[in-house]
Design a protein around this motif. Structure first.
Motif, PDB file in Angstrom:
ATOM      1  N   LEU A 138       0.823  -1.215   0.000  1.00 49.13           N
ATOM      2  CA  LEU A 138       0.000   0.000   0.000  1.00 49.13           C
ATOM      3  C   LEU A 138       0.855   1.262   0.000  1.00 49.13           C
ATOM      4  O   LEU A 138       0.407   2.326   0.424  1.00 49.13           O
ATOM      5  CB  LEU A 138      -0.914   0.004   1.234  1.00 49.13           C
ATOM      6  N   SER A 139       2.085   1.163  -0.472  1.00 47.71           N
ATOM      7  CA  SER A 139       3.031   2.270  -0.330  1.00 47.71           C
ATOM      8  C   SER A 139       2.602   3.527  -1.070  1.00 47.71           C
ATOM      9  O   SER A 139       3.099   4.615  -0.773  1.00 47.71           O
ATOM     10  CB  SER A 139       4.415   1.832  -0.804  1.00 47.71           C
ATOM     11  N   ALA A 140       1.699   3.425  -2.044  1.00 42.12           N
ATOM     12  CA  ALA A 140       1.216   4.614  -2.736  1.00 42.12           C
ATOM     13  C   ALA A 140       0.358   5.493  -1.832  1.00 42.12           C
ATOM     14  O   ALA A 140       0.073   6.644  -2.181  1.00 42.12           O
ATOM     15  CB  ALA A 140       0.408   4.209  -3.969  1.00 42.12           C
ATOM     16  N   LEU A 141      -0.029   4.974  -0.658  1.00 40.67           N
ATOM     17  CA  LEU A 141      -0.989   5.679   0.191  1.00 40.67           C
ATOM     18  C   LEU A 141      -0.347   6.375   1.389  1.00 40.67           C
ATOM     19  O   LEU A 141      -1.070   6.999   2.172  1.00 40.67           O
ATOM     20  CB  LEU A 141      -2.045   4.694   0.692  1.00 40.67           C
ATOM     21  N   TRP A 142       0.953   6.241   1.566  1.00 38.64           N
ATOM     22  CA  TRP A 142       1.569   6.861   2.739  1.00 38.64           C
ATOM     23  C   TRP A 142       2.986   7.314   2.403  1.00 38.64           C
ATOM     24  O   TRP A 142       3.604   6.844   1.454  1.00 38.64           O
ATOM     25  CB  TRP A 142       1.587   5.912   3.934  1.00 38.64           C
ATOM     26  N   ARG A 143       3.496   8.223   3.216  1.00 38.87           N
ATOM     27  CA  ARG A 143       4.862   8.709   3.095  1.00 38.87           C
ATOM     28  C   ARG A 143       5.528   8.629   4.459  1.00 38.87           C
ATOM     29  O   ARG A 143       4.911   8.889   5.484  1.00 38.87           O
ATOM     30  CB  ARG A 143       4.869  10.163   2.617  1.00 38.87           C
ATOM     31  N   GLY A 144       6.796   8.304   4.452  1.00 39.59           N
ATOM     32  CA  GLY A 144       7.549   8.258   5.689  1.00 39.59           C
ATOM     33  C   GLY A 144       8.448   7.050   5.736  1.00 39.59           C
ATOM     34  O   GLY A 144       8.801   6.463   4.707  1.00 39.59           O
ATOM     35  N   THR A 145       8.814   6.649   6.940  1.00 43.90           N
ATOM     36  CA  THR A 145       9.687   5.493   7.160  1.00 43.90           C
ATOM     37  C   THR A 145       9.070   4.583   8.202  1.00 43.90           C
ATOM     38  O   THR A 145       8.751   5.028   9.309  1.00 43.90           O
ATOM     39  CB  THR A 145      11.090   5.938   7.627  1.00 43.90           C
ATOM     40  N   LEU A 146       8.893   3.347   7.832  1.00 43.84           N
ATOM     41  CA  LEU A 146       8.416   2.325   8.764  1.00 43.84           C
ATOM     42  C   LEU A 146       9.623   1.645   9.385  1.00 43.84           C
ATOM     43  O   LEU A 146      10.529   1.201   8.678  1.00 43.84           O
ATOM     44  CB  LEU A 146       7.559   1.296   8.030  1.00 43.84           C
ATOM     45  N   VAL A 147       9.631   1.552  10.711  1.00 37.77           N
ATOM     46  CA  VAL A 147      10.693   0.848  11.430  1.00 37.77           C
ATOM     47  C   VAL A 147      10.045  -0.274  12.232  1.00 37.77           C
ATOM     48  O   VAL A 147       9.161  -0.030  13.055  1.00 37.77           O
ATOM     49  CB  VAL A 147      11.477   1.790  12.366  1.00 37.77           C
ATOM     50  N   VAL A 148      10.462  -1.503  11.959  1.00 35.29           N
ATOM     51  CA  VAL A 148       9.906  -2.680  12.622  1.00 35.29           C
ATOM     52  C   VAL A 148      10.959  -3.247  13.564  1.00 35.29           C
ATOM     53  O   VAL A 148      12.098  -3.512  13.152  1.00 35.29           O
ATOM     54  CB  VAL A 148       9.487  -3.752  11.598  1.00 35.29           C
ATOM     55  N   VAL A 149      10.595  -3.429  14.823  1.00 36.55           N
ATOM     56  CA  VAL A 149      11.531  -3.901  15.842  1.00 36.55           C
ATOM     57  C   VAL A 149      11.104  -5.277  16.337  1.00 36.55           C
ATOM     58  O   VAL A 149       9.967  -5.453  16.787  1.00 36.55           O
ATOM     59  CB  VAL A 149      11.597  -2.922  17.035  1.00 36.55           C
ATOM     60  N   GLY A 150      12.011  -6.236  16.249  1.00 36.25           N
ATOM     61  CA  GLY A 150      11.851  -7.517  16.917  1.00 36.25           C
ATOM     62  C   GLY A 150      12.703  -7.486  18.174  1.00 36.25           C
ATOM     63  O   GLY A 150      13.934  -7.585  18.113  1.00 36.25           O
ATOM     64  N   GLN A 151      12.059  -7.291  19.320  1.00 35.69           N
ATOM     65  CA  GLN A 151      12.782  -7.078  20.575  1.00 35.69           C
ATOM     66  C   GLN A 151      13.049  -8.394  21.293  1.00 35.69           C
ATOM     67  O   GLN A 151      12.132  -9.191  21.493  1.00 35.69           O
ATOM     68  CB  GLN A 151      11.964  -6.169  21.497  1.00 35.69           C
TER      69      GLN A 151
END
Length: 441
Positions: A138-151
């Motif tokens: 769905l990247s056409a619908l948002w702007r920014g940076t997604l950061v995913v953390v596996g803690q």
């Protein structure tokens, strides 16, 4: 970043935005790989600090959806970054570790070792990987940076601190918000947000206690000092911390989770060890409870005429979780659009403890920021046939039970969609009712 094979990664294009219900339907597109990850992780759980295989499988999945992946952050921690133009950094957090519990669910994909994902961390990982996959599509619908953390090491309340001490925010960027969800014994297809977001989970501490006695023969107990009797007295007396020393306006629990002493029935041992967990609704009442626990342990040692003072060590401590009310209310609205108002429940708060608060203001000494919004909600995982029995005499298995098992056919898709829609909201995406200013969508 290697672009996702599913859609171009770039700025908002003004493409027609799906409704929340359509996002739920689109979650089906990423369900198969998320399910495969879940089944693999559930069958091969790893304890806190030992999550090497789990981290590897999670890293591979994040890489497959287009994330730049960094492993080995704060132990076995994993960070995946999906860049999509200029905009906020939204973080999603899930946990890698399992519990030292022997699984008794009887499932065909049950754990193959002496550990178990009895708290739903495998579901959290599968859902966050699925959300990253869906957000890439769905990247056409948002702007920014997604950061995913596996803690790593959440169960020991040490993993978040370890990751932050290794410069998590300095290396991967200051979050605009950090989002997390947690499996709970609620009906699948529901989520629950705290009635008071500033009282979501409890402050907690774990103590290791060593009671010193004098070993001897069971035929001559008068020549020994029995640490087992001392430990029994401590366990009994600790109940008064809640029953007689805690204000009715506070919530406190004190639990002796481990008690070990001796090697054989005909020897009085020379020491006993206890593992004590204390939870409280506030740091202030936690301090009072810890003071009472120390006093009782020392007093029982004195009563028994122990040859030396007990050793008491607070091995870990975590603050209460205080989520951001504004961000929480916004995500609650999005979840109502997603699932329907009747399926977004009120959560009274929990006496469970988390190290997730350290990602926000509670961890400011670790990362230097005191205004990072946190949003955290509970995720229903019970099968539909269990919903009518939750208040009856036969209760469904809760977290940490050897019988605990999320109902995958009804729990995984809403778990993916709940994270995805919450992230889209925090990005200020093109989905109504809160479009990005100036976005053509």
């Amino acid at each position: 970043m290697t672009p996702s094979p599913h859609s171009p990664v770039g700025a908002c294009t003004g493409a027609p935005a799906p409704s929340a219900k359509e996002v739920l339907a689109r979650a089906g597109d990423v369900l198969r790989p998320a399910l495969s990850l879940y089944l693999d992780l559930h069958a091969h759980p790893e304890l806190s600090g030992e999550e090497m295989r789990t981290a590897d499988r999670f890293s591979r999945r994040l890489g497959a959806v287009g994330c730049e992946v960094t492993a080995g952050v704060g132990g076995h921690g994993v960070v995946g970054v999906l860049r999509n133009g200029a905009g906020p950094r939204v973080w999603l957090r899930a946990e890698l570790d399992a519990l030292p519990v022997r699984e008794r669910t009887g499932l065909p994909y049950a754990s193959r070792n002496d550990a178990m994902h009895a708290c739903g961390h495998d579901l959290h990982l599968a859902a966050v990987a699925g959300a990253a996959d869906l957000l890439a599509r769905l990247s056409a619908l948002w702007r920014g940076t997604l950061v995913v953390v596996g803690q790593p090491a959440e169960e020991t309340l040490t993993g978040a601190r370890a990751m932050l001490r290794e410069g998590l925010y300095e290396r991967f960027g200051r979050p605009a918000a950090v989002l997390a969800q947690h499996a709970a014994p609620l009906p699948s297809g529901t989520v629950a947000h705290a009635v008071d977001p500033t009282r979501t989970t409890a402050a907690g501490a774990t103590l290791d206690v060593v009671l010193h006695g004098r070993g001897g023969h069971v035929a001559t107990p008068h020549l020994a000092v029995d640490p087992v009797a001392m430990a029994a007295a401590v366990v009994t007396r600790l109940q008064d911390v809640v029953a007689r020393e805690t204000s009715s306006s506070d919530q406190v629990t004190v639990t002796v989770g481990t008690l070990r002493a001796g090697t054989t029935a005909n020897v009085i041992p020379d020491h006993a060890t206890l593992g004590i967990g204390v939870r409280s609704s506030s740091e202030e009442s936690l301090d009072r409870a810890l003071t009472a626990v120390r006093r009782i342990v020392h007093a029982e040692g004195a009563v028994a005429d122990a040859p030396r003072q007990p050793d008491i060590t607070v091995t870990v401590r975590s603050p209460a979780l205080r989520c951001d009310p504004t961000a929480t209310n916004a995500v609650r609205r999005v979840h109502r659009d997603l699932l329907g108002q009747a399926r977004v429940l009120a959560w009274p708060g929990s006496m469970a403890a988390e190290d997730f608060p350290l990602f926000g203001s509670a961890g400011k000494e670790l990362h230097g920021h005191q205004d990072i919004p946190l949003v955290y909600w509970m995720l229903g995982v019970l099968p539909p046939e269990s919903t009518h029995r939750t208040a009856g005499p036969v209760l469904p298995p809760s977290n940490h039970s050897p019988h605990f098992a999320p109902h995958l056919p009804t729990a995984l898709r809403p778990a993916i969609a709940a994270l995805t829609t919450a992230a889209l909201d925090r990005f200020g995406c093109c989905t109504p009712p809160h479009p990005v200013p100036g976005c053509p969508g």
